[in-house]
Design a protein around this motif. Structure first.
Motif, PDB file in Angstrom:
ATOM      1  N   THR A   2      43.855  33.333  42.241  1.00 14.37           N
ATOM      2  CA  THR A   2      42.599  33.278  41.829  1.00 14.37           C
ATOM      3  C   THR A   2      41.576  32.604  43.045  1.00 14.37           C
ATOM      4  N   ASN A  15      35.549  27.764  35.339  1.00 17.21           N
ATOM      5  CA  ASN A  15      36.976  27.611  34.810  1.00 17.21           C
ATOM      6  C   ASN A  15      37.441  28.583  33.804  1.00 17.21           C
ATOM      7  N   ARG A  18      38.518  31.142  36.424  1.00 20.91           N
ATOM      8  CA  ARG A  18      39.680  30.971  37.163  1.00 20.91           C
ATOM      9  C   ARG A  18      41.049  31.073  36.310  1.00 20.91           C
ATOM     10  N   ALA A  21      41.755  35.262  35.669  1.00 21.53           N
ATOM     11  CA  ALA A  21      41.169  36.034  36.555  1.00 21.53           C
ATOM     12  C   ALA A  21      41.274  37.680  36.729  1.00 21.53           C
TER      13      ALA A  21
END
Length: 88
Positions: A2, A15, A18, A21
């Protein structure tokens, strides 16, 4: 991996990106391909509607997508992938 996402914020959206990904990269690939003209939108596989979202059956193939209107895309995700199976 990430680190290459280069997300500097700590928002709910960042978030999610992440944590997901591969999905996020696939979404970006579709956006870029649509903008460049290498991918064009189809119509909803179920109802033929023209306002559609891209759906990935395999995020490892980011430009292989199926097109669903928001209603049917939502139903697909809430009802399971077998709701609208791939046609042979």
């Amino acid at each position: 991996m990430t680190d290459d996402l280069n997300l500097k914020t700590d928002t709910r959206q960042a978030n999610w990106r992440r944590a997901n990904a591969e999905k996020y990269r696939a979404h970006l690939a579709v956006q870029r391909a649509l903008k460049s003209g290498t991918l064009t939108k189809g119509v909803c596989e179920v109802c033929g509607g023209e306002s559609v979202d891209a759906h990935h059956d395999d995020y490892g193939k980011p430009l292989v997508v199926r097109w669903f209107c928001r209603r049917h895309h939502t139903r697909l995700h809430s009802g399971g992938e077998d709701l609208f199976p791939l046609q042979a």
